[in-house]
Design a protein around this motif. Structure first.
Motif, PDB file in Angstrom:
ATOM      1  N   ARG A 229      -2.783  -1.911   8.615  1.00 38.16           N
ATOM      2  CA  ARG A 229      -3.398  -0.623   8.294  1.00 38.16           C
ATOM      3  C   ARG A 229      -4.621  -0.829   7.411  1.00 38.16           C
ATOM      4  O   ARG A 229      -5.638  -0.148   7.579  1.00 38.16           O
ATOM      5  CB  ARG A 229      -2.376   0.274   7.601  1.00 38.16           C
ATOM      6  CG  ARG A 229      -2.951   1.624   7.177  1.00 38.16           C
ATOM      7  CD  ARG A 229      -1.925   2.467   6.437  1.00 38.16           C
ATOM      8  NE  ARG A 229      -2.519   3.720   5.968  1.00 38.16           N
ATOM      9  CZ  ARG A 229      -1.874   4.623   5.244  1.00 38.16           C
ATOM     10  NH1 ARG A 229      -0.612   4.421   4.905  1.00 38.16           N
ATOM     11  NH2 ARG A 229      -2.500   5.719   4.862  1.00 38.16           N
ATOM     12  N   HIS A 230      -4.541  -1.761   6.456  1.00 44.47           N
ATOM     13  CA  HIS A 230      -5.685  -2.001   5.567  1.00 44.47           C
ATOM     14  C   HIS A 230      -6.921  -2.387   6.367  1.00 44.47           C
ATOM     15  O   HIS A 230      -8.008  -1.841   6.145  1.00 44.47           O
ATOM     16  CB  HIS A 230      -5.358  -3.100   4.563  1.00 44.47           C
ATOM     17  CG  HIS A 230      -6.554  -3.556   3.775  1.00 44.47           C
ATOM     18  ND1 HIS A 230      -7.075  -2.836   2.726  1.00 44.47           N
ATOM     19  CD2 HIS A 230      -7.368  -4.650   3.922  1.00 44.47           C
ATOM     20  CE1 HIS A 230      -8.145  -3.452   2.245  1.00 44.47           C
ATOM     21  NE2 HIS A 230      -8.344  -4.556   2.952  1.00 44.47           N
ATOM     22  N   VAL A 231      -6.774  -3.327   7.302  1.00 46.28           N
ATOM     23  CA  VAL A 231      -7.919  -3.765   8.096  1.00 46.28           C
ATOM     24  C   VAL A 231      -8.450  -2.607   8.937  1.00 46.28           C
ATOM     25  O   VAL A 231      -9.654  -2.374   9.014  1.00 46.28           O
ATOM     26  CB  VAL A 231      -7.529  -4.954   8.994  1.00 46.28           C
ATOM     27  CG1 VAL A 231      -8.680  -5.306   9.946  1.00 46.28           C
ATOM     28  CG2 VAL A 231      -7.160  -6.162   8.148  1.00 46.28           C
ATOM     29  N   SER A 232      -7.533  -1.854   9.548  1.00 45.74           N
ATOM     30  CA  SER A 232      -7.940  -0.760  10.423  1.00 45.74           C
ATOM     31  C   SER A 232      -8.700   0.326   9.677  1.00 45.74           C
ATOM     32  O   SER A 232      -9.695   0.856  10.175  1.00 45.74           O
ATOM     33  CB  SER A 232      -6.697  -0.148  11.084  1.00 45.74           C
ATOM     34  OG  SER A 232      -7.058   0.896  11.964  1.00 45.74           O
ATOM     35  N   THR A 233      -8.264   0.652   8.468  1.00 40.11           N
ATOM     36  CA  THR A 233      -8.907   1.742   7.723  1.00 40.11           C
ATOM     37  C   THR A 233     -10.131   1.271   6.940  1.00 40.11           C
ATOM     38  O   THR A 233     -11.049   2.059   6.695  1.00 40.11           O
ATOM     39  CB  THR A 233      -7.915   2.407   6.759  1.00 40.11           C
ATOM     40  OG1 THR A 233      -7.317   1.411   5.912  1.00 40.11           O
ATOM     41  CG2 THR A 233      -6.814   3.129   7.519  1.00 40.11           C
TER      42      THR A 233
END
Length: 362
Positions: A229-233
């Protein structure tokens, strides 16, 4: 000749604070690699350890297969461009660019030839006899780049060199850095908090989070296939939309859409759905739900449509090239293909959805 940089289990502690934790990373020779992440993610500390300005608490750093973990900066095959330009005010631009060469005993004739070559490449030939105070911020930064460029480094480290520049100049220098990378036989390692810089310039990106490398891959893979999620956001503008998923008997549901989940997923698990605004379309799709239009933001060719789910729980952004049929206050159906939807656990880890036959779909 460009050098491969290899970090093996590198950790840096400042007292009780772990700034970088167990980072193993191979930066291929000759590539442009960017370390990107928010403040406090460890990217600058990692760069300073590569430069020899900080020593790892544990782990090793090698250049071209040679262990230089404890070597001082002057014994490493690199040059560095800092965020703080730090030009000598009493010297001309020519003297600033050639200072390192002078210290290393390069003859005057060769020194001037290399200075002229660097200045021509950076388009500052007519600024060489001026003092730094007579230059704009962008010109000063080019002088600082030239100072590193003339030493013909095998590795060039750049620590947020554009953070203090205006948007137009950043756009110009992004092209400049890429052109220099193609001209120099050097490995570039670039640090920034600006994901746009990372995405537009890099061969590969290391996305940093809390002292670790969350993902190391090409810009395209990081955008389309984030591992968390961190990379995606963090990567992508506007940011990825994140919605809650109802889980029941191993099946996820968002509005009227069902999503297959791994058999190990229970109803107690919190599952989140991520979908980039660029993948959402007005009119629906495999995954679809209704929203209310709040704001329509023009971005030139495209528009960002800011919306709210009908229950009021989620803000959802949609990127589209046409808003002719839309108005603030409209209730519209939006959707995305399931192949463009990612699922994450509450820990942030990506969930790989199974196909009906049990083969992983992603």
């Amino acid at each position: 000749m460009a050098k491969e940089i290899k970090l093996d289990g590198v950790t840096k502690e400042f007292g009780s604070i772990v700034a970088v934790e167990d980072v193993s990373l191979t930066i291929p020779e000759g590539e442009f690699v960017t370390l990107v992440g928010p403040s406090g993610s460890g990217k600058t500390t990692l760069l300073r350890m590569i430069a020899g300005l900080e020593s790892p608490t544990s782990g090793t750093i090698s250049f071209g297969g040679k262990d230089l973990t404890t070597a001082p900066p002057q014994d490493r095959p690199l040059s560095m461009v800092f965020q703080n330009i730090a030009l000598y005010p009493h010297m001309t631009c020519r003297e600033n660019i050639g200072y390192g060469l002078k210290i290393h005993g390069v003859p005057v004739e060769e020194r001037n030839e290399r200075i002229e070559e660097a200045a021509q490449s950076l388009q500052i030939e007519d600024q060489l006899d001026k003092s730094p105070s007579e230059l704009s911020g962008g010109q000063q930064q080019r002088v600082a780049i030239g100072r590193a460029f003339v030493e013909d480094p095998e590795v060039l480290l750049l620590d947020e060199p554009m953070s203090d520049l205006d948007a137009k100049l950043k756009e110009t220098l992004r092209v400049e850095f890429q052109r220099l990378h193609h001209e120099l036989d050097a490995t570039f390692v670039y640090v920034t908090h600006d994901q746009n810089e990372a995405m537009t310039m890099s061969d590969k990106i290391a996305v940093m989070n809390e002292g670790r490398v969350a993902q190391f891959d090409s810009p395209e893979s990081i955008f389309h296939d984030p591992v968390s999620r961190h990379v995606s956001t963090f990567i992508g503008t506007p940011s990825t939309n994140v919605l809650a998923v109802d889980v029941n008997d191993g099946v996820g549901r968002v509005e009227s859409t069902t999503l297959p989940l791994p058999n190990s997923t229970s109803s107690e698990d919190q599952v989140l759905l991520g979908v980039r605004p660029q993948y959402l379309t007005v009119g629906g799709g495999d995954l679809e739900f209704d929203v209310t239009v709040d704001v329509i933001e023009p971005l030139g060719i495209d528009y960002v449509v800011h919306t709210t789910s009908l229950d009021g729980d989620n803000q959802v952004n949609v990127v589209t090239d046409s808003v002719d049929e839309l108005a603030v206050g409209d209730v519209i159906t939006i959707g995305a293909a399931l192949e463009n939807v990612h699922l994450f656990r509450s820990s942030g880890e990506r969930i790989r959805r199974p196909k009906p036959d049990g083969v992983e779909a992603e």
